[in-house]
Design a protein around this motif. Structure first.
Motif, PDB file in Angstrom:
ATOM      1  N   PHE A  68      -0.544   0.735  -0.482  1.00  0.00           N
ATOM      2  CA  PHE A  68      -1.524   1.239  -1.430  1.00  0.00           C
ATOM      3  C   PHE A  68      -0.878   2.293  -2.319  1.00  0.00           C
ATOM      4  CE2 PHE A  68      -3.665  -0.293   2.293  1.00  0.00           C
ATOM      5  CZ  PHE A  68      -4.767  -0.970   1.804  1.00  0.00           C
ATOM      6  N   ALA A  69      -1.278   2.313  -3.588  1.00  0.00           N
ATOM      7  CA  ALA A  69      -0.781   3.299  -4.550  1.00  0.00           C
ATOM      8  C   ALA A  69      -1.974   4.099  -5.062  1.00  0.00           C
ATOM      9  CB  ALA A  69      -0.066   2.619  -5.709  1.00  0.00           C
ATOM     10  N   ALA A  92       0.936   2.255 -15.720  1.00  0.00           N
ATOM     11  CA  ALA A  92       0.752   3.694 -15.643  1.00  0.00           C
ATOM     12  C   ALA A  92      -0.001   4.247 -16.840  1.00  0.00           C
ATOM     13  CB  ALA A  92       2.106   4.390 -15.500  1.00  0.00           C
ATOM     14  N   ASP A  93       0.279   3.733 -18.048  1.00  0.00           N
ATOM     15  CA  ASP A  93      -0.323   4.328 -19.236  1.00  0.00           C
ATOM     16  C   ASP A  93      -1.810   4.007 -19.369  1.00  0.00           C
ATOM     17  OD1 ASP A  93       0.135   1.649 -19.674  1.00  0.00           O
ATOM     18  OD2 ASP A  93       0.924   1.900 -21.714  1.00  0.00           O
ATOM     19  N   THR A  94      -2.298   3.008 -18.648  1.00  0.00           N
ATOM     20  CA  THR A  94      -3.716   2.651 -18.760  1.00  0.00           C
ATOM     21  C   THR A  94      -4.493   2.795 -17.452  1.00  0.00           C
ATOM     22  OG1 THR A  94      -3.134   0.322 -18.394  1.00  0.00           O
ATOM     23  CG2 THR A  94      -3.364   1.060 -20.683  1.00  0.00           C
ATOM     24  N   HIS A  95      -3.807   2.808 -16.320  1.00  0.00           N
ATOM     25  CA  HIS A  95      -4.510   2.792 -15.043  1.00  0.00           C
ATOM     26  C   HIS A  95      -4.363   4.075 -14.224  1.00  0.00           C
ATOM     27  CE1 HIS A  95      -4.260  -1.575 -15.916  1.00  0.00           C
ATOM     28  NE2 HIS A  95      -5.416  -1.611 -15.305  1.00  0.00           N
ATOM     29  N   ARG A  96      -3.456   4.955 -14.615  1.00  0.00           N
ATOM     30  CA  ARG A  96      -3.350   6.227 -13.902  1.00  0.00           C
ATOM     31  C   ARG A  96      -4.556   7.095 -14.236  1.00  0.00           C
ATOM     32  NH1 ARG A  96       1.960   8.963 -15.303  1.00  0.00           N
ATOM     33  NH2 ARG A  96       2.836   7.482 -13.811  1.00  0.00           N
ATOM     34  N   PRO A 112     -12.018   5.840  -7.696  1.00  0.00           N
ATOM     35  CA  PRO A 112     -12.318   4.425  -7.923  1.00  0.00           C
ATOM     36  C   PRO A 112     -11.612   3.464  -6.976  1.00  0.00           C
ATOM     37  CG  PRO A 112     -10.716   5.180  -9.521  1.00  0.00           C
ATOM     38  CD  PRO A 112     -11.155   6.407  -8.746  1.00  0.00           C
ATOM     39  N   GLY A 113     -10.721   3.958  -6.129  1.00  0.00           N
ATOM     40  CA  GLY A 113      -9.990   3.100  -5.196  1.00  0.00           C
ATOM     41  C   GLY A 113      -8.511   3.042  -5.513  1.00  0.00           C
ATOM     42  N   ASN A 114      -7.699   2.957  -4.480  1.00  0.00           N
ATOM     43  CA  ASN A 114      -6.247   2.826  -4.656  1.00  0.00           C
ATOM     44  C   ASN A 114      -5.885   1.394  -5.045  1.00  0.00           C
ATOM     45  OD1 ASN A 114      -5.870   5.492  -3.884  1.00  0.00           O
ATOM     46  ND2 ASN A 114      -5.515   4.984  -1.740  1.00  0.00           N
ATOM     47  N   PHE A 115      -4.725   1.239  -5.680  1.00  0.00           N
ATOM     48  CA  PHE A 115      -4.224  -0.095  -5.980  1.00  0.00           C
ATOM     49  C   PHE A 115      -3.587  -0.692  -4.727  1.00  0.00           C
ATOM     50  CE2 PHE A 115      -4.249   1.920 -10.208  1.00  0.00           C
ATOM     51  CZ  PHE A 115      -5.079   1.011 -10.854  1.00  0.00           C
ATOM     52  N   ARG A 116      -3.896  -1.963  -4.479  1.00  0.00           N
ATOM     53  CA  ARG A 116      -3.437  -2.641  -3.276  1.00  0.00           C
ATOM     54  C   ARG A 116      -2.297  -3.606  -3.605  1.00  0.00           C
ATOM     55  NH1 ARG A 116      -8.892  -5.279  -1.018  1.00  0.00           N
ATOM     56  NH2 ARG A 116      -8.697  -6.331  -3.037  1.00  0.00           N
ATOM     57  N   TYR A 117      -1.332  -3.679  -2.682  1.00  0.00           N
ATOM     58  CA  TYR A 117      -0.193  -4.581  -2.835  1.00  0.00           C
ATOM     59  C   TYR A 117       0.097  -5.271  -1.501  1.00  0.00           C
ATOM     60  CZ  TYR A 117       0.809  -2.392  -7.333  1.00  0.00           C
ATOM     61  OH  TYR A 117       0.723  -1.945  -8.634  1.00  0.00           O
ATOM     62  N   ALA A 118       0.684  -6.456  -1.590  1.00  0.00           N
ATOM     63  CA  ALA A 118       1.054  -7.203  -0.386  1.00  0.00           C
ATOM     64  C   ALA A 118       2.389  -7.906  -0.588  1.00  0.00           C
ATOM     65  CB  ALA A 118      -0.029  -8.226  -0.046  1.00  0.00           C
ATOM     66  N   ALA A 176       4.510   1.168  -9.404  1.00  0.00           N
ATOM     67  CA  ALA A 176       5.584   0.589 -10.219  1.00  0.00           C
ATOM     68  C   ALA A 176       6.768   0.162  -9.368  1.00  0.00           C
ATOM     69  CB  ALA A 176       6.027   1.581 -11.283  1.00  0.00           C
ATOM     70  N   CYS A 177       7.141   0.966  -8.369  1.00  0.00           N
ATOM     71  CA  CYS A 177       8.294   0.593  -7.550  1.00  0.00           C
ATOM     72  C   CYS A 177       7.951  -0.596  -6.654  1.00  0.00           C
ATOM     73  CB  CYS A 177       8.801   1.771  -6.741  1.00  0.00           C
ATOM     74  SG  CYS A 177       7.725   2.345  -5.431  1.00  0.00           S
ATOM     75  N   TYR A 178       6.677  -0.747  -6.265  1.00  0.00           N
ATOM     76  CA  TYR A 178       6.271  -1.921  -5.495  1.00  0.00           C
ATOM     77  C   TYR A 178       6.394  -3.178  -6.357  1.00  0.00           C
ATOM     78  CZ  TYR A 178       4.059   1.572  -2.429  1.00  0.00           C
ATOM     79  OH  TYR A 178       3.819   2.632  -1.610  1.00  0.00           O
ATOM     80  N   GLN A 179       5.958  -3.043  -7.608  1.00  0.00           N
ATOM     81  CA  GLN A 179       6.070  -4.175  -8.527  1.00  0.00           C
ATOM     82  C   GLN A 179       7.532  -4.578  -8.692  1.00  0.00           C
ATOM     83  OE1 GLN A 179       4.005  -3.093 -12.168  1.00  0.00           O
ATOM     84  NE2 GLN A 179       2.306  -2.217 -11.017  1.00  0.00           N
ATOM     85  N   GLY A 180       8.420  -3.580  -8.812  1.00  0.00           N
ATOM     86  CA  GLY A 180       9.840  -3.855  -8.949  1.00  0.00           C
ATOM     87  C   GLY A 180      10.440  -4.499  -7.715  1.00  0.00           C
ATOM     88  N   ALA A 181       9.769  -4.288  -6.559  1.00  0.00           N
ATOM     89  CA  ALA A 181      10.261  -4.853  -5.306  1.00  0.00           C
ATOM     90  C   ALA A 181       9.557  -6.161  -4.960  1.00  0.00           C
ATOM     91  CB  ALA A 181      10.073  -3.852  -4.176  1.00  0.00           C
TER      92      ALA A 181
END
Length: 294
Positions: free
Chosen positions: A130-131, A276-280, A246-252, A163-168
């Motif tokens: 989660f981010a 980051a520029d629209t969702h942070r 509003p909730g954390n961003f979820r990744y799997a 962002a680092c999760y997306q990169g991974a």
């Protein structure tokens, strides 16, 4: 690359003891605490430029990052994502990922790729993480050049969208459930509902939870005082407020070889990657009420 690039020959990834992982998290992660951890890996370096007197050593190398696989706070998280996998043995949460500031760019994705390889070797097949997009700030007192003291606001986390999760190679899965946080603006921390419940019901761990609030500025609880009444006044003492999140961003991640991953899917629908520029989220502007627990 503007930082000189990441030289993989100067780094290694190895399992490390939980106590060693906790020391890095306490010093370099904005949460400062380690969740219920099952497995921990360290990012180790032989690059003397990244090591100083405060850097822990492991096997003669400097420990400059950790990844901890942990048990989620909510028991249903892992079965919801990976219904075909056995929770805690075949699936876990990436509870903490932290690297020290001097480590060059691209280290996170390199580190995680090797952690996943080693995690798959011990039977893990699915990982969630989660981010938190909420910036965290704290108020500290600094001594000015003229000798006077002044309060300043420090940013301890700018808010993350993963962002680092997306990169991974993680798969974005939308947001977790929106919730109300008990937030401490002066400290930039959140008090979990589980911590508050321990105090109200005087469950195991309540004494440590009370000590934590006292360390933050609450008056100690007299033995004769009702815990619920004390908690209301303690939250006032530390300036706690209710803050809607509003909730954390979820990744799997599905990990392991294709053959190892055969027969299971991620049950949560995928979404576009947040940016980051629209969702942070903006830094919280909070107005304390009489009591966050009322």
């Amino acid at each position: 690359m503007s930082e000189g690039g990441f030289d993989a020959t100067l780094f290694d990834v190895r399992p490390i003891p939980e106590a060693l992982a906790r020391s890095i998290v306490a010093s370099h992660h904005y949460a400062g605490t380690l969740p219920a951890t099952r497995l921990s890996w360290g990012l180790l370096t032989r690059d003397d430029r990244l090591i100083d007197d405060s850097t822990p050593l492991s096997g003669g190398l400097g420990l400059v990052g950790v990844a901890c696989l942990s048990v989620p706070m909510t028991a249903s998280v892992l079965p919801n994502f990976f219904p075909q996998l056995e929770p805690f043995t075949e699936s876990l949460e990436l509870g903490r990922l932290v690297l020290t500031d001097p480590v060059p760019a691209n280290a996170e994705s390199w580190f995680l790729a090797r952690v996943w390889r080693q995690a798959a070797a011990v039977g893990l097949r699915g990982i969630v993480s989660f981010a938190d997009p909420l910036p965290r700030q704290r108020t500290t007192t600094r001594t000015l050049p003229d000798g006077t003291a002044a309060e300043v606001v420090e940013t301890i986390s700018p808010g993350h969208v993963g962002a680092c999760y997306q990169g991974a190679g993680a798969i974005a899965c939308g947001r977790s459930t929106a919730r109300t946080l008990i937030y401490l603006p002066r400290h930039g921390t959140v008090l979990s509902e589980r911590t508050l419940s321990k105090i109200r019901l005087q469950e195991s761990g309540s004494a440590a939870a009370e000590r934590h609030l006292v360390a933050l500025g609450a008056a100690p609880r007299p033995i004769s005082q009702d815990p619920r009444a004390w908690l209301r006044s303690a939250l006032d003492d530390v300036g706690a407020v209710r803050l809607r999140h509003p909730g954390n961003f979820r990744y799997a991640w599905p990990i392991g070889t294709r053959r190892q991953r055969r027969g299971f899917t991620i049950a949560v629908p995928s979404t576009r990657n947040p940016k980051a520029d629209t969702h942070r989220l903006p830094a919280p502007i909070v107005v304390p009420s009489r009591s966050a627990d009322s």
